[in-house]
Scaffold this active site. Sequence first.
Site, PDB file in Angstrom:
ATOM      1  N   LYS A   9       0.800  -1.164  -0.009  1.00 43.98           N
ATOM      2  CA  LYS A   9      -0.109   0.080  -0.166  1.00 43.98           C
ATOM      3  C   LYS A   9       0.713   1.330  -0.056  1.00 43.98           C
ATOM      4  O   LYS A   9       0.664   2.071  -0.802  1.00 43.98           O
ATOM      5  CB  LYS A   9      -0.939  -0.076   1.098  1.00 43.98           C
ATOM      6  CG  LYS A   9      -1.931  -1.267   1.243  1.00 43.98           C
ATOM      7  CD  LYS A   9      -2.748  -1.103   2.558  1.00 43.98           C
ATOM      8  CE  LYS A   9      -2.063  -1.013   4.011  1.00 43.98           C
ATOM      9  NZ  LYS A   9      -1.050  -2.446   4.321  1.00 43.98           N
ATOM     10  N   ARG A  84      -9.943   0.752   7.926  1.00 40.39           N
ATOM     11  CA  ARG A  84      -9.537  -0.519   7.828  1.00 40.39           C
ATOM     12  C   ARG A  84     -10.517  -1.111   9.068  1.00 40.39           C
ATOM     13  O   ARG A  84     -10.369  -2.234   9.297  1.00 40.39           O
ATOM     14  CB  ARG A  84      -8.185  -0.962   8.354  1.00 40.39           C
ATOM     15  CG  ARG A  84      -7.353  -0.328   9.147  1.00 40.39           C
ATOM     16  CD  ARG A  84      -6.078  -0.926   8.470  1.00 40.39           C
ATOM     17  NE  ARG A  84      -4.940  -1.194   9.390  1.00 40.39           N
ATOM     18  CZ  ARG A  84      -3.776  -0.604   8.845  1.00 40.39           C
ATOM     19  NH1 ARG A  84      -3.816   0.112   7.659  1.00 40.39           N
ATOM     20  NH2 ARG A  84      -2.785  -1.032   9.561  1.00 40.39           N
ATOM     21  N   ARG A 123      11.737  -5.837   4.844  1.00 39.96           N
ATOM     22  CA  ARG A 123      11.673  -4.499   4.506  1.00 39.96           C
ATOM     23  C   ARG A 123      12.588  -3.555   5.506  1.00 39.96           C
ATOM     24  O   ARG A 123      12.796  -3.844   6.500  1.00 39.96           O
ATOM     25  CB  ARG A 123      10.069  -4.073   4.852  1.00 39.96           C
ATOM     26  CG  ARG A 123       9.914  -2.472   4.790  1.00 39.96           C
ATOM     27  CD  ARG A 123       8.356  -2.193   5.070  1.00 39.96           C
ATOM     28  NE  ARG A 123       7.667  -2.649   6.079  1.00 39.96           N
ATOM     29  CZ  ARG A 123       6.533  -2.616   6.402  1.00 39.96           C
ATOM     30  NH1 ARG A 123       5.601  -1.733   5.291  1.00 39.96           N
ATOM     31  NH2 ARG A 123       5.897  -2.969   7.388  1.00 39.96           N
ATOM     32  N   ARG A 157      11.307  -1.433  10.875  1.00 42.84           N
ATOM     33  CA  ARG A 157      10.016  -1.064  11.836  1.00 42.84           C
ATOM     34  C   ARG A 157       9.948  -2.066  12.973  1.00 42.84           C
ATOM     35  O   ARG A 157      10.023  -3.214  12.982  1.00 42.84           O
ATOM     36  CB  ARG A 157       8.682  -1.064  10.964  1.00 42.84           C
ATOM     37  CG  ARG A 157       8.612   0.300  10.576  1.00 42.84           C
ATOM     38  CD  ARG A 157       7.253   0.451   9.568  1.00 42.84           C
ATOM     39  NE  ARG A 157       6.167  -0.461   9.827  1.00 42.84           N
ATOM     40  CZ  ARG A 157       4.978  -0.350   9.053  1.00 42.84           C
ATOM     41  NH1 ARG A 157       4.878   0.446   7.944  1.00 42.84           N
ATOM     42  NH2 ARG A 157       3.923  -1.118   9.617  1.00 42.84           N
ATOM     43  N   ARG A 168      -0.440  -8.878  13.794  1.00 43.11           N
ATOM     44  CA  ARG A 168      -1.388  -7.732  12.977  1.00 43.11           C
ATOM     45  C   ARG A 168      -2.016  -8.896  11.755  1.00 43.11           C
ATOM     46  O   ARG A 168      -3.168  -8.360  11.514  1.00 43.11           O
ATOM     47  CB  ARG A 168      -0.022  -7.329  11.925  1.00 43.11           C
ATOM     48  CG  ARG A 168       0.695  -6.323  12.812  1.00 43.11           C
ATOM     49  CD  ARG A 168       2.027  -5.959  12.445  1.00 43.11           C
ATOM     50  NE  ARG A 168       1.827  -4.809  10.987  1.00 43.11           N
ATOM     51  CZ  ARG A 168       2.959  -4.833  10.271  1.00 43.11           C
ATOM     52  NH1 ARG A 168       4.456  -5.398  10.687  1.00 43.11           N
ATOM     53  NH2 ARG A 168       2.736  -4.278   9.224  1.00 43.11           N
TER      54      ARG A 168
HETATM   55  P1  AP5 Z   1       4.799  -1.581   1.817  1.00 47.67           P
HETATM   56  O1  AP5 Z   1       4.657  -0.855   0.741  1.00 47.67           O
HETATM   57  O2  AP5 Z   1       5.690  -1.047   2.958  1.00 47.67           O
HETATM   58  O3  AP5 Z   1       3.434  -2.282   2.441  1.00 47.67           O
HETATM   59  P2  AP5 Z   1       2.261  -1.588   3.177  1.00 47.67           P
HETATM   60  O4  AP5 Z   1       1.111  -2.408   2.618  1.00 47.67           O
HETATM   61  O5  AP5 Z   1       2.466  -0.382   3.236  1.00 47.67           O
HETATM   62  O6  AP5 Z   1       2.645  -2.563   4.607  1.00 47.67           O
HETATM   63  P3  AP5 Z   1       2.515  -1.742   6.041  1.00 47.67           P
HETATM   64  O7  AP5 Z   1       3.060  -2.809   6.912  1.00 47.67           O
HETATM   65  O8  AP5 Z   1       2.947  -0.477   6.143  1.00 47.67           O
HETATM   66  O9  AP5 Z   1       0.893  -2.075   6.311  1.00 47.67           O
HETATM   67  P4  AP5 Z   1       0.233  -2.055   7.776  1.00 47.67           P
HETATM   68  O10 AP5 Z   1      -1.157  -2.052   7.203  1.00 47.67           O
HETATM   69  O11 AP5 Z   1       0.420  -3.194   8.254  1.00 47.67           O
HETATM   70  O12 AP5 Z   1       0.934  -0.885   8.422  1.00 47.67           O
HETATM   71  P5  AP5 Z   1       0.428   0.620   8.837  1.00 47.67           P
HETATM   72  O13 AP5 Z   1       1.696   1.444   8.704  1.00 47.67           O
HETATM   73  O14 AP5 Z   1      -0.621   1.184   7.500  1.00 47.67           O
HETATM   74  O15 AP5 Z   1       5.621  -2.759   1.389  1.00 47.67           O
HETATM   75  C1  AP5 Z   1       6.232  -3.878   2.044  1.00 47.67           C
HETATM   76  C2  AP5 Z   1       7.609  -4.334   1.636  1.00 47.67           C
HETATM   77  O16 AP5 Z   1       7.256  -4.970   0.263  1.00 47.67           O
HETATM   78  C3  AP5 Z   1       8.372  -3.407   1.395  1.00 47.67           C
HETATM   79  O17 AP5 Z   1       9.805  -3.719   1.664  1.00 47.67           O
HETATM   80  C4  AP5 Z   1       8.465  -2.984  -0.052  1.00 47.67           C
HETATM   81  O18 AP5 Z   1       9.670  -2.759  -0.455  1.00 47.67           O
HETATM   82  C5  AP5 Z   1       8.146  -4.389  -0.581  1.00 47.67           C
HETATM   83  N1  AP5 Z   1       7.112  -4.370  -1.876  1.00 47.67           N
HETATM   84  C6  AP5 Z   1       6.140  -3.545  -2.026  1.00 47.67           C
HETATM   85  N2  AP5 Z   1       5.651  -4.098  -3.248  1.00 47.67           N
HETATM   86  C7  AP5 Z   1       6.348  -5.249  -3.780  1.00 47.67           C
HETATM   87  C8  AP5 Z   1       5.929  -5.772  -5.022  1.00 47.67           C
HETATM   88  N3  AP5 Z   1       4.979  -5.705  -5.875  1.00 47.67           N
HETATM   89  N4  AP5 Z   1       6.954  -7.045  -5.083  1.00 47.67           N
HETATM   90  C9  AP5 Z   1       7.873  -7.336  -4.227  1.00 47.67           C
HETATM   91  N5  AP5 Z   1       8.112  -6.484  -3.219  1.00 47.67           N
HETATM   92  C10 AP5 Z   1       7.326  -5.508  -2.888  1.00 47.67           C
HETATM   93  O19 AP5 Z   1      -0.022   0.645  10.200  1.00 47.67           O
HETATM   94  C11 AP5 Z   1       0.855   0.129  11.383  1.00 47.67           C
HETATM   95  C12 AP5 Z   1      -0.209   0.295  12.616  1.00 47.67           C
HETATM   96  O20 AP5 Z   1      -0.697   1.359  12.905  1.00 47.67           O
HETATM   97  C13 AP5 Z   1      -1.152  -0.925  12.300  1.00 47.67           C
HETATM   98  O21 AP5 Z   1      -0.694  -2.142  12.686  1.00 47.67           O
HETATM   99  C14 AP5 Z   1      -2.176  -0.166  13.455  1.00 47.67           C
HETATM  100  O22 AP5 Z   1      -1.639  -0.653  14.853  1.00 47.67           O
HETATM  101  C15 AP5 Z   1      -1.989   1.100  13.180  1.00 47.67           C
HETATM  102  N6  AP5 Z   1      -3.129   1.842  12.151  1.00 47.67           N
HETATM  103  C16 AP5 Z   1      -2.628   2.234  11.129  1.00 47.67           C
HETATM  104  N7  AP5 Z   1      -3.905   2.694  10.465  1.00 47.67           N
HETATM  105  C17 AP5 Z   1      -4.947   2.097  11.249  1.00 47.67           C
HETATM  106  C18 AP5 Z   1      -6.224   2.469  11.114  1.00 47.67           C
HETATM  107  N8  AP5 Z   1      -6.923   2.929  10.054  1.00 47.67           N
HETATM  108  N9  AP5 Z   1      -6.857   1.832  12.259  1.00 47.67           N
HETATM  109  C19 AP5 Z   1      -6.511   1.429  13.412  1.00 47.67           C
HETATM  110  N10 AP5 Z   1      -4.996   1.437  13.586  1.00 47.67           N
HETATM  111  C20 AP5 Z   1      -4.418   1.643  12.448  1.00 47.67           C
HETATM  112 MG    MG Z   2       2.463   1.229   4.847  1.00 44.27          MG
END
Ligand code: AP5
Ligand code: MG
Length: 222
Positions: A9, A84, A123, A157, A168
């Site tokens: 994402k 989400r 990552r 992270r 998660r």
């Molecule tokens: P990346 O682009 O970083 O993936 P991502 O989907 O953004 O993963 P996140 O871990 O950021 O998602 P998340 O939803 O768990 O965390 P968030 O920060 O939103 O890519 C991942 C890896 O893959 C990278 O190394 C990249 O280079 C590689 N990659 C990408 N595309 C690729 C491809 N096509 N092929 C190969 N490799 C690839 O949330 C963190 C925390 O915040 C949550 O756990 C929760 O506690 C809280 N939180 C956030 N939002 C909310 C919400 N709306 N409600 C409640 N709690 C929330």
């Molecule tokens: Mg992310």
Amino acid sequence: MLGAPGAGKGTQAALLAERLGMPHVASGDLFRDHIKRGTDLGKKVKKFMDAGALVPDDVTIAMVSDRLTQPDSKEGVILDGFPRTRAQAEALDKMLAKKGGSVAAALYIDVDREELIKRLSGRWVCSEQSDHVYHEVAKPPKTAGICDIDGAPLIQRDDDKAETIRARMEKQLPPMFEVVDHYADRGVLNTVEGDKPMDAVTIALLHCVNAPAVSRSSKPAA
Ligand code: AP5
Ligand code: MG
């Protein structure tokens, strides 16, 4: 932008935001920024993030709603990681309806669980800007351990530890699927196969939002 942890994402939202000229608003990045700055909100949410749990809806909705009042959001934003839960999706619909808007497209990046684990465990992110994202195999930085964009050291992270990744997935996937259903019911859901290389996923996403895959500024091939 919808998808499991590690689906891509953040990677894709940053590219789309640049291509479409819209801000990239990532709830996880907003929370991490609060934690880094030691704000009250940061102190409140850290325990949920460390446990791999979702932050409560009221806190999350208030933070994103506040971000969407910034002037740069007027013409639209790329939302990453929000909504989400169904309650967040309903709150977003109401927020946008008040401004005469709506969710134009819900982009769901679908990736296999095994691939998600590989992505999260490999990552590395910039210590200054958590939306500068690398992967040790799929997208290594030019210089090991250093961000290509701003030269800051790369870090892993806190929530990318094996046991937190598992938590998660278990806690966050069921509510995410309810959000997928919410947008399917409203006819705006687009599902993209996310197991493909990054460029292919970007092209598929641009197609979903009817944007050309080649930027207007790029020169035609000779
Ligand atoms: P990346 O682009 O970083 O993936 P991502 O989907 O953004 O993963 P996140 O871990 O950021 O998602 P998340 O939803 O768990 O965390 P968030 O920060 O939103 O890519 C991942 C890896 O893959 C990278 O190394 C990249 O280079 C590689 N990659 C990408 N595309 C690729 C491809 N096509 N092929 C190969 N490799 C690839 O949330 C963190 C925390 O915040 C949550 O756990 C929760 O506690 C809280 N939180 C956030 N939002 C909310 C919400 N709306 N409600 C409640 N709690 C929330
Ligand atoms: Mg992310």
